[in-house]
Design an enzyme around this catalytic site. Structure first.
Site, PDB file in Angstrom:
ATOM      1  N   GLY A 226      54.701  36.863  68.061  1.00 29.70           N
ATOM      2  CA  GLY A 226      54.555  38.277  67.725  1.00 29.70           C
ATOM      3  C   GLY A 226      54.008  39.064  68.892  1.00 29.70           C
ATOM      4  O   GLY A 226      53.608  38.507  69.914  1.00 29.70           O
TER       5      GLY A 226
ATOM      6  N   PRO B 116      51.539  41.519  71.259  1.00 31.49           N
ATOM      7  CA  PRO B 116      50.096  41.411  71.543  1.00 31.49           C
ATOM      8  C   PRO B 116      49.271  42.205  70.532  1.00 31.49           C
ATOM      9  O   PRO B 116      49.714  43.250  70.050  1.00 31.49           O
ATOM     10  CB  PRO B 116      49.968  42.018  72.946  1.00 31.49           C
ATOM     11  N   GLY B 117      48.083  41.696  70.246  1.00 36.19           N
ATOM     12  CA  GLY B 117      47.145  42.459  69.424  1.00 36.19           C
ATOM     13  C   GLY B 117      47.339  42.354  67.932  1.00 36.19           C
ATOM     14  O   GLY B 117      46.716  43.102  67.180  1.00 36.19           O
ATOM     15  N   VAL B 118      48.212  41.421  67.460  1.00 36.13           N
ATOM     16  CA  VAL B 118      48.422  41.330  66.009  1.00 36.13           C
ATOM     17  C   VAL B 118      47.538  40.253  65.376  1.00 36.13           C
ATOM     18  O   VAL B 118      47.589  40.034  64.172  1.00 36.13           O
ATOM     19  CB  VAL B 118      49.911  41.053  65.661  1.00 36.13           C
ATOM     20  N   GLY B 119      46.732  39.553  66.198  1.00 37.95           N
ATOM     21  CA  GLY B 119      45.752  38.623  65.639  1.00 37.95           C
ATOM     22  C   GLY B 119      46.182  37.171  65.640  1.00 37.95           C
ATOM     23  O   GLY B 119      45.741  36.397  64.789  1.00 37.95           O
ATOM     24  N   LYS B 120      47.029  36.778  66.597  1.00 38.11           N
ATOM     25  CA  LYS B 120      47.501  35.378  66.632  1.00 38.11           C
ATOM     26  C   LYS B 120      46.349  34.423  66.980  1.00 38.11           C
ATOM     27  O   LYS B 120      46.149  33.412  66.317  1.00 38.11           O
ATOM     28  CB  LYS B 120      48.636  35.236  67.663  1.00 38.11           C
ATOM     29  N   THR B 121      45.600  34.766  68.036  1.00 38.30           N
ATOM     30  CA  THR B 121      44.508  33.886  68.482  1.00 38.30           C
ATOM     31  C   THR B 121      43.381  33.836  67.449  1.00 38.30           C
ATOM     32  O   THR B 121      42.870  32.754  67.121  1.00 38.30           O
ATOM     33  CB  THR B 121      43.966  34.367  69.839  1.00 38.30           C
TER      34      THR B 121
ATOM     35  N   LYS C  30      61.622  47.359  64.486  1.00 41.00           N
ATOM     36  CA  LYS C  30      62.345  48.612  64.756  1.00 41.00           C
ATOM     37  C   LYS C  30      62.078  49.646  63.655  1.00 41.00           C
ATOM     38  O   LYS C  30      61.841  50.830  63.939  1.00 41.00           O
ATOM     39  CB  LYS C  30      63.849  48.337  64.865  1.00 41.00           C
TER      40      LYS C  30
ATOM     41  N   SER D 182      71.674  46.187  70.924  1.00 43.81           N
ATOM     42  CA  SER D 182      71.256  46.982  69.757  1.00 43.81           C
ATOM     43  C   SER D 182      71.587  48.470  69.866  1.00 43.81           C
ATOM     44  O   SER D 182      71.675  49.157  68.856  1.00 43.81           O
ATOM     45  CB  SER D 182      69.744  46.816  69.530  1.00 43.81           C
TER      46      SER D 182
END
Length: 781
Positions: free
Chosen positions: A358, A360-365, A724, A681
């Site tokens: 996903g 950056p910044g979506v909370g993966k870590t 999108k 796209s």
């Protein structure tokens, strides 16, 4: 040839168990069976003679005639002694051999008819028998020396025997042989046969005794060496203790041995460690290699070969923790809870290997940390961004100066348990060069079938990684090699909606930043409307990293203001927000300016989430030249050519002059020229902008679209629909045109966003133009 005289007799039979009596042999044994006692009593009444024959199987308590050898020894009973418990001890002397002809009685005891084989004492000895006798006596003497179970004085009586048959019987009676082997000698009637067989048997026994002697000698030497070393070592310790000093090297080696004993390492690890300790012990302290061995031993003994934490398998607690730490992300939470449910049912299970993909910044870590907290496991993290050396994963061999284990083993040491949650961050940012491909080295780490014996070049011992729960993170999948990707279970984490961002800011980000900046809740109040404005006008991202930075900026300015003005509370509202963050950086709902000719709004997917892009087309008088600008990739340029060819093919339906291509130059531009753009796209967006520019018909300002175009005008499906759609919603779009085959992707879009948007599903370009172009006398609302 039989040199004796055969005589028939009827005698009582006493079956012997595990015992055999030769002629001229005197021995005593105990008798307890009723039949045997009956035979003895009958013999004593008659002439004190009895036939002693051995049982074929000593375990049989009640033997039948078929269970008893046919050749036995006629013996004279010398003495009977009754013992307690109905047992009789009998002393017998063997007289001569006899063969059973038939059984006369079997009850109450065995009575048999036998033929006695009596040897003649006057037989002449030929030279061959003489040689055999000497050889057997010599071999028997050697046997006595090796065996040490027979008194050497026996040889005096042996040497006095002249009769070959008697010599064979006496020697056979002293040998420690199995009963069936002794029976073979008893059944050998002629002295020559008997001596030959006896020679073979003694020779074989001597060979066995020689081997036994060598083994005993070797074992004794080893024991003596060990005892000697132990004795000397203990003496050295005692001397050092008396002198009040201790050799540092000895103390170090002893400490290593003690640690190895206490750790209860796997057998192969303990063996390797002790071997290295022995090498260290024999090595002078000044040798450089001793430092290498010490470092190696320290690494081996610090790894969690057997240490393991107990999993908390309560699904309800895990769900509560995941919900506390993270808002939304339902798919990931569901997968973790499934894993926990299976762990409750199956105690032994290989750790899953998840890949969180996903922007950056979506909370993966932080999600990986929450998983570790929910399971009550140790958490370790290594970043793979920029790693290009295979040795970073597998370690260097010990032959290199300053060699160390790879990052995997280092992290396992840091974890201190063999089942941590192991985060491999930024797995898509690895690269390869002349030092090897680290992605290939990770294949073994992330393969559940192989990682139970992971091999590090430095440790050189298989390490079990099968219980580790690996979680990897990536922004995009196309950079990850396919064989590596195949070993992981991919979970996509799309960007957050505006509503989700508001909740995250209120629930997590604002309290966190207040704490980090030393502020209390009553010191700083940020309204919900203010948070929405920060999201709309100061950030444009899929995650919440920039949103957190903006909240941190407000906290910093508020802290300074509170100290300067000595106030107690600051309120940040939509009106004074620009005083804290400056003028807005982005325009929210910029597509609402009005319907324009030759400008169509497309939707794009990027590594940082979704975005919208305006595609502009300008038609000028010229000679049919097509110009493409905006740093477009090859695929995007091909989409532009395909769109133009399609418009030319339907020019009559669009009321466009067929020769427009020869008389006009067309320029297609996608703003933000510094940013590379590629992918299929934007195919239908370019075609729509071309149709608008050539027909002079404006494009509806509230419509955004995505889809690949073919030369026949078919609209093909594309990826990244959720990202999108969220980007279009952020920009204030009301209607979205999607390929019909992307209908299934609408399920991933949150319901509250779906309700605010109008989705138009198309499968050909005519439907796109029908919806996107504003017909005459329409305002486009």
């Amino acid at each position: 040839m039989n040199n004796g005289r055969d005589r028939k007799k009827i005698l009582p039979l006493l079956p012997l168990r595990g015992l055999l009596v030769f002629p001229y042999m005197v021995l005593h044994f105990d008798v307890g069976r009723d039949k045997s006692i009956g035979a003895l009593e009958h013999s004593m009444v008659e002439n004190q003679l009895i036939l002693l024959a051995t049982q074929k199987d000593a375990k049989i308590d009640f033997p039948a005639p078929k269970d008893i050898y046919k050749t036995g020894t006629v013996a004279k009973i010398k003495q009977l002694l009754k013992l307690p418990g109905d047992t009789i001890r009998v002393l017998v002397e063997g007289i001569n051999r006899a063969q059973i002809i038939r059984y006369i009685e079997t009850e109450p005891f065995f009575k048999v008819e036998v033929v006695e084989i009596e040897e003649s004492g006057e037989m002449e000895k030929d030279s061959e028998i003489e040689a055999l006798m000497r050889t057997v006596v010599s071999q028997f003497e050697e046997y006595i020396k090796l065996s040490k179970k027979i008194s050497p004085e026996i040889m005096i009586s042996i040497n006095a025997i002249d009769e070959p048959g008697r010599l064979a019987d006496i020697i056979a009676s002293h040998l420690s042989l199995k009963t069936d082997v002794k029976q073979e000698i008893l059944e050998a009637i002629t002295p020559k046969t008997r001596l030959t067989k006896l020679y073979e048997i003694i020779t074989r026994e001597i060979e066995i005794l020689e081997i036994e002697r060598k083994i005993n000698l070797r074992v004794r030497k080893q024991m003596e060496k060990t005892q000697k070393e132990y004795y000397l070592r203990e003496q050295l310790k005692a001397i050092q203790k008396e002198l009040g000093e201790k050799d540092e090297k000895t103390a170090e080696v002893d400490e290593y041995r003690q640690r190895i004993a206490e750790l209860k390492l796997p057998e192969y690890v303990e063996e390797k460690a002790l071997k290295e300790v022995e090498r260290l012990e024999k090595m002078p302290p000044a040798v450089a290699e001793s430092a290498v061995i010490r470092t190696y031993l320290d690494w081996i003994l610090s790894l969690p070969w057997t240490n393991e934490t107990q999993d908390r398998l309560d699904i309800n607690i895990a769900e509560k923790i995941l919900n506390e730490d993270h808002y939304a992300l339902e798919k990931v939470k569901e997968r973790i809870l499934e894993y926990l449910a299976i762990r409750q049912l199956v105690k032994k299970m290989k750790g899953p290997i998840l890949c969180l993909v996903g922007p950056p910044g979506v909370g993966k870590t932080s999600l990986a940390k929450s998983v570790a907290r929910a399971l009550e496991r140790k958490f370790v993290r290594i970043s793979l961004g920029g790693v290009r050396d295979e040795a970073e994963i597998r370690g260097h061999r010990r032959t290199y100066v300053g060699a160390l284990p790879g990052r995997i083993i280092q992290a396992m040491k840091q974890a201190g348990s063999k089942n941590p949650v192991f985060l491999l961050d930024e797995i898509d940012k690895m690269s390869a060069d002349f030092r090897g491909d680290p992605a290939s080295a990770l294949l073994e780490v992330l393969d559940p079938e192989q990682n139970n014996s992971f091999s590090d070049h430095y440790i050189e011992l298989p390490f079990d990684l099968s219980k580790v729960m690996f979680i990897t993170t990536a922004n995009a999948l196309y950079n990850i090699p396919r064989p590596l990707l195949d070993r992981m279970e991919t979970i996509y984490i799309s960007g957050y909606t505006e509503e989700e961002k508001v909740k995250i800011a209120q629930k997590y980000l604002i309290p966190k930043q207040l704490k980090e900046h030393g502020l209390k809740r009553e010191n700083l109040i940020i309204s919900e409307g203010t948070v929405r404005n920060i999201i709309r006008y100061y950030t444009r991202e899929a995650g919440v990293r920039n949103l957190e930075r903006e909240i941190a900026a407000i906290c910093r300015k508020s802290a300074r203001k509170l100290l300067k003005e000595k106030g107690e509370q600051i309120k940040v509202t939509t009106r004074n927000l620009n005083k804290f963050l400056g003028i807005p950086r982005y325009r929210y709902g910029e597509v609402e300016k009005g319907n324009e000719v030759g400008v169509a709004t497309g939707m794009a997917w990027t590594e940082i989430g979704g975005d919208i892009l305006a595609i502009e087309v300008s038609v000028m008088a010229g000679k049919g030249k097509l110009t493409l600008t905006g740093k477009l990739g090859d695929v995007m340029q091909e989409s532009a050519y395909a769109g133009l060819s399609y418009i030319r093919s339907i020019s009559d339906r669009l009321n466009i002059d067929e020769k427009f291509y020869e008389q006009n130059d067309i320029h297609i531009h996608v703003p933000e020229g510094a940013i590379p753009k590629d992918g299929p796209s934007a195919g239908i967006t370019m075609a729509t902008a071309l149709a608008s520019a050539l027909t002079g018909t404006p494009v509806n300002k509230n419509v955004a679209m995505t889809g690949e175009i073919t030369l026949r005008g078919r609209v093909l499906p594309v990826g990244g629909i959720k990202e999108k759609v969220l980007a279009a919603h952020r920009a204030g779009i009301k209607t979205i045109i999607l390929p019909k085959q992307n209908k299934k992707d609408l399920e991933e879009i949150p319901i509250n966003i779906k309700k605010k948007l109008n989705f138009v599903l198309v499968d050909n370009m005519e439907q796109v133009l029908e919806k996107a172009l504003v017909k005459e006398k329409e305002d486009g609302d």
